[in-house]
Design an enzyme around this catalytic site. Structure first.
Site, PDB file in Angstrom:
ATOM      1  N   ILE A 155     -21.989 183.393 118.467  1.00 23.06           N
ATOM      2  CA  ILE A 155     -21.300 184.355 119.333  1.00 23.06           C
ATOM      3  C   ILE A 155     -20.178 183.667 120.092  1.00 23.06           C
ATOM      4  CG2 ILE A 155     -21.547 185.878 121.329  1.00 23.06           C
ATOM      5  CD1 ILE A 155     -24.388 186.498 120.351  1.00 23.06           C
ATOM      6  N   PRO A 204     -28.528 180.036 124.814  1.00 25.14           N
ATOM      7  CA  PRO A 204     -29.930 180.415 124.980  1.00 25.14           C
ATOM      8  C   PRO A 204     -30.495 179.804 126.256  1.00 25.14           C
ATOM      9  CG  PRO A 204     -29.766 178.587 123.456  1.00 25.14           C
ATOM     10  CD  PRO A 204     -28.352 178.970 123.814  1.00 25.14           C
ATOM     11  N   ARG A 232     -28.430 184.437 128.541  1.00 25.42           N
ATOM     12  CA  ARG A 232     -29.790 184.674 129.026  1.00 25.42           C
ATOM     13  C   ARG A 232     -29.833 184.534 130.539  1.00 25.42           C
ATOM     14  NH1 ARG A 232     -30.858 186.999 125.179  1.00 25.42           N
ATOM     15  NH2 ARG A 232     -32.524 186.685 123.633  1.00 25.42           N
ATOM     16  N   ASP A 255     -25.046 190.774 132.106  1.00 23.45           N
ATOM     17  CA  ASP A 255     -25.835 191.690 131.267  1.00 23.45           C
ATOM     18  C   ASP A 255     -27.292 191.244 131.198  1.00 23.45           C
ATOM     19  OD1 ASP A 255     -25.952 193.981 129.384  1.00 23.45           O
ATOM     20  OD2 ASP A 255     -26.522 192.419 127.938  1.00 23.45           O
ATOM     21  N   GLU A 260     -36.478 190.649 133.971  1.00 23.15           N
ATOM     22  CA  GLU A 260     -36.043 191.967 133.504  1.00 23.15           C
ATOM     23  C   GLU A 260     -37.267 192.834 133.231  1.00 23.15           C
ATOM     24  OE1 GLU A 260     -32.025 190.261 131.260  1.00 23.15           O
ATOM     25  OE2 GLU A 260     -33.752 190.903 130.070  1.00 23.15           O
ATOM     26  N   HIS A 282     -29.000 194.564 130.213  1.00 25.91           N
ATOM     27  CA  HIS A 282     -29.298 193.899 128.935  1.00 25.91           C
ATOM     28  C   HIS A 282     -29.017 194.823 127.749  1.00 25.91           C
ATOM     29  CE1 HIS A 282     -31.806 190.356 127.265  1.00 25.91           C
ATOM     30  NE2 HIS A 282     -31.000 190.809 126.334  1.00 25.91           N
TER      31      HIS A 282
END
Length: 310
Positions: A155, A204, A232, A255, A260, A282
């Protein structure tokens, strides 16, 4: 073969009937920790997203295959699963384009003052304007800006390529230490945070990235810097970020959070400079196209297991 999906609600109501091809399919929208073992005690295959599969669960089941409905497997005791002969298969790269889009959506929301001008127009202020445009907020493009990317994986590289098309100068910090790209300049974290106008996180969560950015690092950010986290939660200390948003003139688009769903009375909900903070729940990964890709990848993972035992 019995296949059980424990948290189908995390796929937004996607159709999972394709998996009936391989055996008996049992689907639960959500599963509490207390119900996990009972629901999978007779299953050979499970599909999970955020469900914890630890040693205690594994010892009380007869699993042969765990299909992770995503990339990260930090919710699974993979070492113990391997020891018990259980195969764990994840899906990677299914949401790259979706996360790429969301990264720039957050970025341009700040650069183009989208929330401000949407509210401004809907309040009727454009109707009162003496000219066709408004200059109460100054817009910026990415052209000539320094874009720092933390985490140059799949990404991160896509974001770097897209950012250069907008005219930015791309720099990166490799959290793993193994990703290199000669197209862009590699910096240490302190240098990147100090010189970049925009910083986006695509890493990550692991021992190298946990609390990577705390008050010490946030103090390095330049005035009006934009910090985006679509990697993350837990990479940024959120209490320190709340402090920085109210102390420094920086903007943050998040995000992901460490816990969460978001906890009540979170420090980020208390910030005074609310225009400098955008939080989405998210959803960067969760486009229809990404979910379709994910289901197809999980299907192929199960098919490979059925046909080849791996």
């Amino acid at each position: 073969m019995k296949i059980v999906c424990l948290d189908a609600a995390t796929l937004g109501g996607a159709d999972l009937s394709i998996f009936k091809e391989f055996g008996e399919l049992e689907i639960y929208d959500l599963t509490s920790k207390e119900d996990v073992v009972a629901r999978i005690s007779n299953a050979q295959v499970i599909m999970i997203n955020k469900i914890i599969i630890d040693k205690e669960v594994i010892d009380k089941t007869n699993l042969k295959l765990i299909l992770q409905l995503g990339t990260g497997v930090n919710n699974i005791d993979t070492s113990y699963a391997k020891e018990k002969g259980i195969i764990v298969k994840n899906a990677s790269g299914y949401s790259t384009k979706s996360v790429l889009s969301h990264t720039f959506a957050l970025m341009f929301a700040f650069l183009n003052h989208i929330p401000y001008y949407d509210k401004w127009s809907k309040e009727g202020k454009w109707c009162e304007s003496p000219i066709f445009t408004d200059f109460s907020r100054i817009l910026h493009s990415l052209c000539g800006k320094k874009h720092g990317i933390i985490g140059l994986g799949t990404i991160g590289k896509e974001v770097a390529q897209a950012s250069t098309l907008f005219g930015s100068e791309v720099y990166y910090y490799s959290t793993s230490g193994v990703n290199f790209d000669k197209q862009y300049k590699k910096l240490n974290l302190e240098e990147l945070l100090t010189i970049c106008d925009v910083i986006s996180i695509h890493a990550p969560l692991n021992e190298k990235t946990k609390n990577l950015i705390t008050k010490k690092e946030l103090k390095l950010l330049k005035d009006e810097a934009i910090l985006i986290n679509v990697g993350r939660g837990g990479i940024i200390d959120e209490n320190d970020l709340a402090w920085a948003i109210d102390t420094k003139n920086i903007k943050a688009g998040l995000d992901v959070l460490e816990i969460e769903p978001m906890i009540k009375n979170h420090s980020l909900l208390q910030v005074k400079n609310k225009e400098n903070l955008i939080i989405t729940p998210h959803v960067a990964w969760a486009s229809v196209e990404s979910i379709q890709n994910l289901i197809q990848m999980v299907y192929e993972n199960l098919k490979e297991y059925v046909e080849n035992g791996k």
